[in-house]
Write a protein that holds these residues in place. Sequence first.
Motif, PDB file in Angstrom:
ATOM      1  N   ILE A  19       0.835  -1.206   0.000  1.00  0.00           N
ATOM      2  CA  ILE A  19       0.000   0.000   0.000  1.00  0.00           C
ATOM      3  C   ILE A  19       0.873   1.260   0.000  1.00  0.00           C
ATOM      4  CG2 ILE A  19      -1.718   1.344   1.332  1.00  0.00           C
ATOM      5  CD1 ILE A  19      -2.883  -1.148  -0.098  1.00  0.00           C
ATOM      6  N   GLU A  23       0.314   3.659  -3.069  1.00  0.00           N
ATOM      7  CA  GLU A  23      -0.520   4.827  -2.748  1.00  0.00           C
ATOM      8  C   GLU A  23       0.259   6.028  -2.201  1.00  0.00           C
ATOM      9  OE1 GLU A  23      -4.277   4.615  -2.159  1.00  0.00           O
ATOM     10  OE2 GLU A  23      -4.410   2.717  -3.232  1.00  0.00           O
ATOM     11  N   SER A  29      -3.388   4.028   4.726  1.00  0.00           N
ATOM     12  CA  SER A  29      -4.295   3.822   5.866  1.00  0.00           C
ATOM     13  C   SER A  29      -4.350   2.342   6.219  1.00  0.00           C
ATOM     14  CB  SER A  29      -5.699   4.319   5.529  1.00  0.00           C
ATOM     15  OG  SER A  29      -6.306   3.433   4.609  1.00  0.00           O
ATOM     16  N   THR A  30      -4.655   2.055   7.485  1.00  0.00           N
ATOM     17  CA  THR A  30      -4.760   0.648   7.902  1.00  0.00           C
ATOM     18  C   THR A  30      -6.002   0.006   7.257  1.00  0.00           C
ATOM     19  OG1 THR A  30      -5.872   1.348   9.932  1.00  0.00           O
ATOM     20  CG2 THR A  30      -3.511   0.916  10.083  1.00  0.00           C
ATOM     21  N   THR A  31      -7.019   0.812   6.942  1.00  0.00           N
ATOM     22  CA  THR A  31      -8.206   0.299   6.238  1.00  0.00           C
ATOM     23  C   THR A  31      -7.792  -0.313   4.901  1.00  0.00           C
ATOM     24  OG1 THR A  31      -9.250   2.321   7.074  1.00  0.00           O
ATOM     25  CG2 THR A  31     -10.586   0.935   5.610  1.00  0.00           C
ATOM     26  N   LYS A  32      -6.952   0.433   4.155  1.00  0.00           N
ATOM     27  CA  LYS A  32      -6.494  -0.064   2.852  1.00  0.00           C
ATOM     28  C   LYS A  32      -5.641  -1.321   3.001  1.00  0.00           C
ATOM     29  CE  LYS A  32      -6.635   4.393   0.487  1.00  0.00           C
ATOM     30  NZ  LYS A  32      -5.848   5.570   0.104  1.00  0.00           N
ATOM     31  N   LYS A  35      -7.952  -4.287   3.753  1.00  0.00           N
ATOM     32  CA  LYS A  35      -8.676  -4.699   2.556  1.00  0.00           C
ATOM     33  C   LYS A  35      -7.745  -5.476   1.606  1.00  0.00           C
ATOM     34  CE  LYS A  35     -11.791  -2.825  -0.897  1.00  0.00           C
ATOM     35  NZ  LYS A  35     -12.129  -1.634  -1.688  1.00  0.00           N
ATOM     36  N   HIS A  36      -6.535  -4.927   1.431  1.00  0.00           N
ATOM     37  CA  HIS A  36      -5.567  -5.527   0.509  1.00  0.00           C
ATOM     38  C   HIS A  36      -5.207  -6.962   0.905  1.00  0.00           C
ATOM     39  CE1 HIS A  36      -2.381  -5.496  -2.498  1.00  0.00           C
ATOM     40  NE2 HIS A  36      -1.533  -5.918  -1.582  1.00  0.00           N
ATOM     41  N   GLN A  41      -9.616  -5.212  10.035  1.00  0.00           N
ATOM     42  CA  GLN A  41      -8.777  -4.083  10.444  1.00  0.00           C
ATOM     43  C   GLN A  41      -8.431  -4.171  11.933  1.00  0.00           C
ATOM     44  OE1 GLN A  41     -10.521  -0.287   9.519  1.00  0.00           O
ATOM     45  NE2 GLN A  41      -8.706   0.863  10.100  1.00  0.00           N
ATOM     46  N   LYS A  51      -1.413   3.580  13.151  1.00  0.00           N
ATOM     47  CA  LYS A  51      -0.854   3.678  11.806  1.00  0.00           C
ATOM     48  C   LYS A  51       0.653   3.971  11.850  1.00  0.00           C
ATOM     49  CE  LYS A  51      -1.408   7.281   8.851  1.00  0.00           C
ATOM     50  NZ  LYS A  51      -2.048   8.211   7.901  1.00  0.00           N
TER      51      LYS A  51
END
Lengths: 191, 191
Positions: A19, A23, A29-32, A35-36, A41, A51
């Motif tokens: 990420i 990005e 972000s930890t959200t990304k 998801k990845h 999370q 983070k």
Amino acid sequence: MKIKTTEQYNRIIQGATAILLTEGLAAFSTTKVAKHIQMAQSNIYVYFKNKDDLLVSVFRYHQKKYIQFLVDRIDLSLPPTDALRNLVSTLDEFHRTNKESLDVIWSIRQSTTLRQLIPKVSDDQIFIAIFQWLKDWQHQGTVRQLPLMYLTNLVFSAIIDYFQLIDSKEMSPNELAIEEIVPPLSALLFV
Amino acid sequence: MKIKTTEQYNRIIQGATAILLTEGLAAFSTTKVAKHIQMAQSNIYVYFKNKDDLLVSVFRYHQKKYIQFLVDRIDLSLPPTDALRNLVSTLDEFHRTNKESLDVIWSIRQSTTLRQLIPKVSDDQIFIAIFQWLKDWQHQGTVRQLPLMYLTNLVFSAIIDYFQLIDSKEMSPNELAIEEIVPPLSALLFV
């Protein structure tokens, strides 16, 4: 309390690396990351406080790899110009085989806030080794009488400038092979 | 439609510069700028499309100041080492008197996303002038036969490394005066 595993830890580090590299730091972000790597999370927070803690751990992971690579290969006991050539080609080998790690190290070091949380460049084992190597040759009168902090920075800048021009395709290795930076760098360092 | 004034435009640029320098790029927002200069946030959007547009304009403002300063003072018609000394001391003068502008330029250039919106380093008038200067002396056999892009980068790195060590207080001007970087830099550039 959840059981932590090295496997999951590494999966998070790898995901965070991906990420960060795609990005950039500002959009990280930890959200990304979650998801990845298809992980909850909340589970990331079992391993990392926040983070910044995750980013600092990502930095340490790649930094450790980098230092181990160099420590295993660099031979500063060679005559000065040979030692310099050995250093330059070892860094080049790492750059060719572990470009991702260097990109992570550079991008985190450039952040004003994160820089305060990671080890200082001057605490880096390789930096210390080169600093000491220059100091020894300075005592012998071989290295120019300038502050070692400045000389060490110059050596790294000359090498990093080369990598950055190659990576950005502003210059090709056919125009300038990495070994060709050794003579001007020798002229700069040695008297 | 609201009437735009140069005075308001400049007030926003100054406010954005202050927020960028105190809070850093990651925490920068037009909300903070508006609060800092006590202006309605909506008014900022009369002048700038969005946050990135504002940041790019802040960059251009300081970049213009920097280029004008150097264009007025640099004399590359001097003999090579004197021209190099003149360049180094002019950059040093700008660094001492306009440190804020340099900090803005560097921090925006370090951002992966913003870098794509601002003029490239190699389009910078000063960069071009130094590039051309090195090229002319390379034709005469005075400058080392290495790609000019790499040599130009090295000159800037050697100077920027100096400023960064001074700014971070890792080195004091008593340990190394800026003029003292001219001889090693000459050794690197000239044959």
